[in-house]
Enzyme design. Structure first.
Site, PDB file in Angstrom:
ATOM      1  N   LYS A   1      -4.370  -6.714   3.446  1.00  0.00           N
ATOM      2  CA  LYS A   1      -4.369  -5.583   2.506  1.00  0.00           C
ATOM      3  C   LYS A   1      -5.806  -5.244   2.093  1.00  0.00           C
ATOM      4  CE  LYS A   1      -3.256  -2.380  -0.374  1.00  0.00           C
ATOM      5  NZ  LYS A   1      -3.421  -2.450  -1.779  1.00  0.00           N
TER       6      LYS A   1
ATOM      7  N   GLU B   1      -9.897   2.042   4.551  1.00  0.00           N
ATOM      8  CA  GLU B   1      -9.626   3.261   3.784  1.00  0.00           C
ATOM      9  C   GLU B   1     -10.933   3.836   3.207  1.00  0.00           C
ATOM     10  OE1 GLU B   1      -6.469   2.707   0.777  1.00  0.00           O
ATOM     11  OE2 GLU B   1      -7.818   3.610  -0.674  1.00  0.00           O
TER      12      GLU B   1
ATOM     13  N   HIS C   1      -7.409  -3.435   4.898  1.00  0.00           N
ATOM     14  CA  HIS C   1      -6.811  -2.086   4.889  1.00  0.00           C
ATOM     15  C   HIS C   1      -7.593  -1.196   3.919  1.00  0.00           C
ATOM     16  CE1 HIS C   1      -4.367   0.888   2.757  1.00  0.00           C
ATOM     17  NE2 HIS C   1      -3.694   1.078   3.865  1.00  0.00           N
ATOM     18  N   ASN C   2      -7.839  -1.709   2.731  1.00  0.00           N
ATOM     19  CA  ASN C   2      -8.556  -0.904   1.744  1.00  0.00           C
ATOM     20  C   ASN C   2     -10.000  -0.650   2.159  1.00  0.00           C
ATOM     21  OD1 ASN C   2      -6.122  -1.333   0.415  1.00  0.00           O
ATOM     22  ND2 ASN C   2      -7.082  -1.503  -1.592  1.00  0.00           N
TER      23      ASN C   2
ATOM     24  N   SER D   1       0.823  -1.205   0.000  1.00  0.00           N
ATOM     25  CA  SER D   1       0.000   0.000   0.000  1.00  0.00           C
ATOM     26  C   SER D   1       0.858   1.255   0.000  1.00  0.00           C
ATOM     27  CB  SER D   1      -0.917   0.054   1.217  1.00  0.00           C
ATOM     28  OG  SER D   1      -1.654   1.274   1.190  1.00  0.00           O
TER      29      SER D   1
HETATM   30  P1  NDP Z   1      -1.456  -2.303 -13.902  1.00  0.00           P
HETATM   31  O1  NDP Z   1      -2.373  -2.914 -12.928  1.00  0.00           O
HETATM   32  O2  NDP Z   1      -1.954  -1.252 -14.805  1.00  0.00           O
HETATM   33  O3  NDP Z   1      -0.793  -3.482 -14.778  1.00  0.00           O
HETATM   34  C1  NDP Z   1       0.069  -3.212 -15.866  1.00  0.00           C
HETATM   35  C2  NDP Z   1       1.218  -4.195 -15.891  1.00  0.00           C
HETATM   36  O4  NDP Z   1       0.733  -5.544 -16.016  1.00  0.00           O
HETATM   37  C3  NDP Z   1       2.110  -3.961 -17.093  1.00  0.00           C
HETATM   38  O5  NDP Z   1       3.435  -4.210 -16.716  1.00  0.00           O
HETATM   39  C4  NDP Z   1       1.603  -4.999 -18.077  1.00  0.00           C
HETATM   40  O6  NDP Z   1       2.542  -5.353 -19.067  1.00  0.00           O
HETATM   41  C5  NDP Z   1       1.345  -6.150 -17.146  1.00  0.00           C
HETATM   42  N1  NDP Z   1       0.457  -7.152 -17.714  1.00  0.00           N
HETATM   43  C6  NDP Z   1      -0.882  -7.037 -17.909  1.00  0.00           C
HETATM   44  N2  NDP Z   1      -1.355  -8.176 -18.431  1.00  0.00           N
HETATM   45  C7  NDP Z   1      -0.320  -9.034 -18.561  1.00  0.00           C
HETATM   46  C8  NDP Z   1      -0.180 -10.369 -19.025  1.00  0.00           C
HETATM   47  N3  NDP Z   1      -1.251 -11.065 -19.439  1.00  0.00           N
HETATM   48  N4  NDP Z   1       1.046 -10.924 -18.999  1.00  0.00           N
HETATM   49  C9  NDP Z   1       2.104 -10.242 -18.563  1.00  0.00           C
HETATM   50  N5  NDP Z   1       2.044  -8.974 -18.099  1.00  0.00           N
HETATM   51  C10 NDP Z   1       0.841  -8.379 -18.107  1.00  0.00           C
HETATM   52  O7  NDP Z   1      -0.151  -1.738 -13.158  1.00  0.00           O
HETATM   53  P2  NDP Z   1       0.042  -0.981 -11.768  1.00  0.00           P
HETATM   54  O8  NDP Z   1       1.489  -0.699 -11.713  1.00  0.00           O
HETATM   55  O9  NDP Z   1      -0.934   0.128 -11.571  1.00  0.00           O
HETATM   56  O10 NDP Z   1      -0.320  -2.062 -10.679  1.00  0.00           O
HETATM   57  C11 NDP Z   1       0.366  -3.303 -10.587  1.00  0.00           C
HETATM   58  C12 NDP Z   1      -0.278  -4.133  -9.502  1.00  0.00           C
HETATM   59  O11 NDP Z   1      -0.142  -3.460  -8.266  1.00  0.00           O
HETATM   60  C13 NDP Z   1      -1.770  -4.359  -9.697  1.00  0.00           C
HETATM   61  O12 NDP Z   1      -2.102  -5.645  -9.266  1.00  0.00           O
HETATM   62  C14 NDP Z   1      -2.405  -3.336  -8.795  1.00  0.00           C
HETATM   63  O13 NDP Z   1      -3.681  -3.734  -8.364  1.00  0.00           O
HETATM   64  C15 NDP Z   1      -1.410  -3.299  -7.660  1.00  0.00           C
HETATM   65  N6  NDP Z   1      -1.383  -2.059  -6.902  1.00  0.00           N
HETATM   66  C16 NDP Z   1      -1.495  -0.854  -7.502  1.00  0.00           C
HETATM   67  C17 NDP Z   1      -1.471   0.324  -6.771  1.00  0.00           C
HETATM   68  C18 NDP Z   1      -1.562   1.626  -7.464  1.00  0.00           C
HETATM   69  O14 NDP Z   1      -1.598   2.639  -6.754  1.00  0.00           O
HETATM   70  N7  NDP Z   1      -1.567   1.685  -8.774  1.00  0.00           N
HETATM   71  C19 NDP Z   1      -1.314   0.307  -5.316  1.00  0.00           C
HETATM   72  C20 NDP Z   1      -1.119  -0.996  -4.771  1.00  0.00           C
HETATM   73  C21 NDP Z   1      -1.178  -2.118  -5.544  1.00  0.00           C
HETATM   74  P3  NDP Z   1       2.587  -4.534 -20.476  1.00  0.00           P
HETATM   75  O15 NDP Z   1       3.444  -3.342 -20.201  1.00  0.00           O
HETATM   76  O16 NDP Z   1       3.225  -5.498 -21.384  1.00  0.00           O
HETATM   77  O17 NDP Z   1       1.185  -4.204 -20.831  1.00  0.00           O
END
Ligand code: NDP
Length: 477
Positions: free
Chosen positions: A183, A190, A186-187, A128
């Site tokens: 987690k 939140e 936590h959300n 988080s």
């Molecule tokens: P996203 O959730 O937008 O995911 C994008 C990433 O996933 C890219 O690297 C993408 O690769 C990859 N991806 C998607 N589909 C596939 C696939 N089928 N095979 C391989 N790679 C894949 O990214 P975030 O950085 O926002 O979040 C990452 C994780 O962290 C998520 O699970 C999210 O819920 C969690 N999270 C996010 C927070 C936030 O504030 N954003 C906070 C806490 C947790 P490509 O570049 O090739 O498309």
């Protein structure tokens, strides 16, 4: 070069997490499905530390020292399974896959079980703090095996946020899905915090008659006291922001329909399954969904009700103090409910979660970070078997001191027609718990009447049924 840790999935979260590891002196292998992202990261931030760019899964795995530590930061859901399927065949017993995405804990339990058969440690990890947290220090909630934590713990402690007393905001929460479960809650908390703050704002606006800028100042003052927290701090920032295009308060130009990604909803769904009353969190989730029903709201605007008439200046200030009391008391209830859910999950799945430690790792890095969490930790440290936060003497005393104001605020809200589902649900929970008798006795009577569901008596053991359709005598069931 061998890397001590690898990160695959280099969108905002993964990229910043990889940089955080590198800035702390670790050599980090980086990999992403779309290769250009991998190179972009190294080009832009290569100067921050040691990165090993890997274009293929094979190269990525080969770059890691053994046992391998592989962090997956991809979109939660099917992509996580796809990535696991891609990497698992390349790994060896003892290796660790750390899923830092927002996975549902049931998925984490399944993945952990499947990979355990292969000797691979699957470490479902709640992270988080958003992208800033990932870079500068998030709150980290790892599940998985104790062995995996022996290997990962020191690294996670290094990159995590530090609380005011310097303690790292990470702990081994418990086995398999425990980290993602915590987690999730936590959300949920939140959501509740945000809803309660929203209600406080609306009351200060409609009942007290303050402007958004004035309310921002009130929140700034509150932030120097017991409500000191990240969410109160950013609330003041948002409320004092003025829209450049119109010159109006920013909050007045934003469409009032709140969105959600689902972790709050999961918190409530799981609470229903576990039979835990998280009414405050549920109201927060429902409030967001209600706000999104635009057509329903349009169709309902003409319904009868009072129009709030703002108070005079001196009364407004006194009212603001009452709202602070109501907000604080309601917040205690939300956390009471959230910790109850964690305790129930821990019991159900045999996780043995240390509730004080959970409060402790939420003190820094995460969205609900707050001075208040120190107090929760102290309550559980003093009494690990505390049945409820409300049983803690300090919290009980604070609510005792706040409750008159809390009730007054709800009276004003009701009279003036300002919706305060969070404050109201919290007070109803409090009053229900302290009630000598609940109408549940009547409910049992009704159930016995129409369905012969039986009831227990206050004065004798056993189950009983009254012959409602006959002579109304009582029989043992
Ligand atoms: P996203 O959730 O937008 O995911 C994008 C990433 O996933 C890219 O690297 C993408 O690769 C990859 N991806 C998607 N589909 C596939 C696939 N089928 N095979 C391989 N790679 C894949 O990214 P975030 O950085 O926002 O979040 C990452 C994780 O962290 C998520 O699970 C999210 O819920 C969690 N999270 C996010 C927070 C936030 O504030 N954003 C906070 C806490 C947790 P490509 O570049 O090739 O498309």
């Amino acid at each position: 070069t061998t890397a001590q840790i690898g990160v695959t999935g280099l969108a905002v979260m993964g990229r910043n997490l990889a940089r955080n590891f590198a800035r702390n002196g670790y050599t980090v292998a980086v990999h992403n499905r779309t290769v250009s992202r991998t190179h972009a990261l190294v080009e832009e931030f290569g100067g921050e530390g040691d990165f090993v760019a890997a274009e293929t899964a094979k190269d990525f795995v080969a770059a890691l020292e053994r046992p391998r530590r592989l962090v997956v930061m991809v979109k939660a859901g099917d992509p996580t399974d796809a990535v696991i399927q891609e990497f698992a065949p390349l790994l060896e017993p003892g290796d660790m896959i750390i899923d830092g995405g927002n996975a549902h804990f049931a998925d984490t339990r399944r993945r952990e079980r499947e990979l355990r058969e292969q000797g691979i440690h699957f470490v479902g990890t709640g992270i988080s703090g958003g992208e800033e947290g990932a870079l500068h220090g998030p709150s980290i909630m790892p599940g998985g095996s104790p062995e995996s934590y022996d290997s990962l713990g020191p690294m996670l402690e290094k990159i995590s946020a530090k609380a005011a007393d310097g303690a790292p905001c990470v702990t081994h929460v418990g086995p398999d899905g425990a980290g993602h479960f915590v987690k999730m809650v936590h959300n949920g908390i939140e959501y509740a915090d945000m809803q309660l703050i929203g209600e406080a704002y609306q009351l200060l606006r409609d009942v007290a008659g303050y402007s958004p800028a004035q309310i921002a100042e009130i929140f700034r003052t509150w932030n120097t006291g017991r409500l000191d927290s990240y969410l109160i701090e950013i609330t003041a920032e948002v409320l004092s922001h003025v829209d450049a295009a119109t010159g109006k308060p920013f909050v007045d130009v934003v469409v009032d329909q709140a969105e959600q990604k689902g972790t709050g909803r999961w918190t409530v769904q799981i609470a229903l399954d576990l039979g835990v009353p998280v009414s405050g969190i549920a109201e927060a989730v429902f409030a967001r969904s209600l706000s999104g029903h635009a057509a329903l709201r349009d169709a309902s605007r003409g319904l009868a009700g009072p129009k709030a008439a703002p108070l005079g200046e001196s009364e407004a200030a006194a009212f603001a103090d009452r709202v602070e009391q109501a907000l604080y008391a309601s917040k205690i209830v939300s956390y009471t409910q959230g910790f109850h859910e964690i305790a129930a999950g821990s019991e159900e799945y045999g996780w043995d979660i240390d509730l004080g430690a959970v409060a402790s790792i939420w003190r820094g890095g995460c969205i609900i970070r707050a001075a208040f969490l120190d107090r929760i930790r102290a309550a559980y440290d003093a009494r690990p078997d505390l049945p409820s936060l409300l049983s803690d003497e300090t919290f009980a005393q604070e609510i005792a001191d706040a409750q008159d104001d809390w009730r007054e605020v709800l009276v004003a809200a009701t009279r003036q027609g300002v919706p305060t589902p969070g404050f109201a649900a919290a007070l109803a929970y409090y009053d229900a718990l302290r009630a000598e008798r609940l109408p549940a006795a009547l409910t049992q009577g009704q159930r016995d009447f129409f369905g012969a569901h039986t009831y227990r008596r206050t004065d004798r053991d056993g189950s009983f049924h009254t012959l409602w359709g006959g002579d109304r005598s009582e029989v043992s069931a």
